[in-house]
Design a protein around this motif. Structure first.
Motif, PDB file in Angstrom:
ATOM      1  N   LEU A 256       0.897  -1.098  -0.160  1.00 21.11           N
ATOM      2  CA  LEU A 256       0.060   0.135   0.098  1.00 21.11           C
ATOM      3  C   LEU A 256       0.952   1.257   0.252  1.00 21.11           C
ATOM      4  O   LEU A 256       1.861   1.443   0.791  1.00 21.11           O
ATOM      5  N   LEU A 257       0.686   2.014  -0.961  1.00 20.16           N
ATOM      6  CA  LEU A 257       1.361   3.225  -1.062  1.00 20.16           C
ATOM      7  C   LEU A 257       0.723   4.701  -0.697  1.00 20.16           C
ATOM      8  O   LEU A 257      -0.700   4.511  -0.806  1.00 20.16           O
ATOM      9  N   PRO A 258       1.306   5.611  -0.068  1.00 17.38           N
ATOM     10  CA  PRO A 258       0.572   6.754   0.481  1.00 17.38           C
ATOM     11  C   PRO A 258       0.183   7.861  -0.680  1.00 17.38           C
ATOM     12  O   PRO A 258       0.854   8.810  -0.731  1.00 17.38           O
TER      13      PRO A 258
ATOM     14  N   TYR B 247      -0.612   4.705   6.983  1.00 19.89           N
ATOM     15  CA  TYR B 247       0.817   4.856   6.740  1.00 19.89           C
ATOM     16  C   TYR B 247       1.705   4.364   8.308  1.00 19.89           C
ATOM     17  O   TYR B 247       1.350   4.679   9.065  1.00 19.89           O
ATOM     18  N   GLY B 248       2.678   3.464   7.789  1.00 19.51           N
ATOM     19  CA  GLY B 248       3.461   3.054   8.953  1.00 19.51           C
ATOM     20  C   GLY B 248       2.388   2.118   9.968  1.00 19.51           C
ATOM     21  O   GLY B 248       2.961   1.605  11.161  1.00 19.51           O
ATOM     22  N   ARG B 249       1.262   1.928   9.564  1.00 12.38           N
ATOM     23  CA  ARG B 249       0.347   1.077  10.374  1.00 12.38           C
ATOM     24  C   ARG B 249      -0.343  -0.079   9.781  1.00 12.38           C
ATOM     25  O   ARG B 249      -1.283  -0.568  10.165  1.00 12.38           O
ATOM     26  N   THR B 250       0.488  -0.577   8.599  1.00 13.50           N
ATOM     27  CA  THR B 250      -0.129  -1.890   7.969  1.00 13.50           C
ATOM     28  C   THR B 250       0.634  -2.982   8.010  1.00 13.50           C
ATOM     29  O   THR B 250       2.159  -2.779   7.934  1.00 13.50           O
TER      30      THR B 250
ATOM     31  N   HIS C 223       7.568  11.988   4.611  1.00 14.51           N
ATOM     32  CA  HIS C 223       7.414  10.980   5.707  1.00 14.51           C
ATOM     33  C   HIS C 223       6.535  11.863   6.628  1.00 14.51           C
ATOM     34  O   HIS C 223       5.697  11.121   7.349  1.00 14.51           O
ATOM     35  N   ASP C 224       7.149  13.091   6.877  1.00 15.90           N
ATOM     36  CA  ASP C 224       6.641  13.897   8.095  1.00 15.90           C
ATOM     37  C   ASP C 224       5.119  14.015   7.749  1.00 15.90           C
ATOM     38  O   ASP C 224       4.362  13.881   8.758  1.00 15.90           O
ATOM     39  N   ILE C 225       4.775  14.455   6.700  1.00 13.05           N
ATOM     40  CA  ILE C 225       3.408  14.828   6.185  1.00 13.05           C
ATOM     41  C   ILE C 225       2.655  13.611   6.618  1.00 13.05           C
ATOM     42  O   ILE C 225       1.480  13.622   6.950  1.00 13.05           O
TER      43      ILE C 225
END
Length: 268
Positions: A133-135, A144-147, A221-223
């Motif tokens: 999965l891409l952002p 994001y970062g939770r999969t 990444h921050d956004i």
């Protein structure tokens, strides 16, 4: 002007009896089955949504084997133990093999009261992609970062896979089963559904964006992390965001009204 009919409450009152509590959970889960069908995330009679029942003994509601999701009602949901076998004999049977994934997660994650697994078109398409999965969109960034990701080991018929699946899931609430499908968990059937709705939508958007043949834009990444925190109501100390913590409750109330309109018999 027409006023929307308020959704009927599914949460039991503090004084609700065990039978009332179970019935409310049955109605909620039946609504989720009908909504999964409505939003075209089904695979005939296959795939499952399970929900833990209260009590000292582990018991779970799940769909009877052989019925389409459009046929699920509060009363025809069956009760199984951690072994996937019926707690009490009845007119319906259950597919024990279909509960392998669910039982592993329910046993390892006490917070995962509901486990929802699909073989949807877009979910399976993203599950076949090396990059996962891409952002590429705001909806994608909820995850994001939770999969989590779990490699394909064949049809989930072997109990030996349970430990690896649980280890891959960890403490996350969404997982992509590579070459297989999607999975979400939640503290309720409604929360697992809302996660799945947006995980499926994120996959659909990704496939559509990729099919245009144009270079994709990715946020920093921050956004992406900031957006994930916003969408998951993870408000760090000092955050200036407006409070939106009732978003999921409002969305579920609207979905319950939808379920009552399109499939009122789910309550039977």
């Amino acid at each position: 002007m027409t006023t929307a009919t308020p959704a009927r409450r599914s949460a039991p009152s503090p004084a609700a009896s065990p039978d009332e509590t179970e019935w409310n959970l049955r109605v909620e889960l039946a609504a989720v089955y009908r909504l999964v069908a409505h939003f075209k995330m089904t695979d005939l009679i296959f795939s499952h949504i399970s929900l833990r029942l209260p009590g000292d003994e582990p018991r779970f509601l799940i769909n009877p084997y052989g019925l389409l999701f459009e046929e699920i009602t509060a009363s025809n949901l069956v009760v199984v133990g951690l072994d996937g076998e019926l707690v009490s004999p009845g007119e319906h049977r259950v597919n024990p093999a279909g509960f392998v994934i669910h039982s592993a997660i329910h046993e390892a994650r006490p917070d995962a009261h509901s486990v929802l697994h699909t073989h949807s078109r877009f979910g399976c398409a993203v599950a076949a992609q090396k990059g996962g999965l891409l952002p590429v969109n705001q909806m994608s960034m909820e995850f994001y970062g939770r999969t989590a990701y779990h490699d394909y080991e064949g049809v989930a018929l072997n109990d030996d896979e349970k430990a690896r699946l649980v280890a891959d899931l960890g403490d996350k609430n969404a997982m992509i089963l590579r070459n297989h499908g999607l999975l979400t968990v939640g503290e309720s059937a409604s929360r697992a559904f809302l996660r799945m709705f947006y995980l499926e939508r994120a996959c659909e958007i990704q496939i559509a964006a990729q099919s245009a043949g144009q270079d994709l834009i990715f946020p920093s990444h921050d956004i992406a992390e900031h957006t994930a925190r916003q969408l998951n109501n993870e408000h760090p100390s000092g955050a200036d965001d407006h409070d939106n913590s009732d978003n999921w409750a409002l969305a579920w109330a609207a979905l319950r009204r939808l379920a009552d309109r399109i499939a009122p018999d789910h309550r039977s």
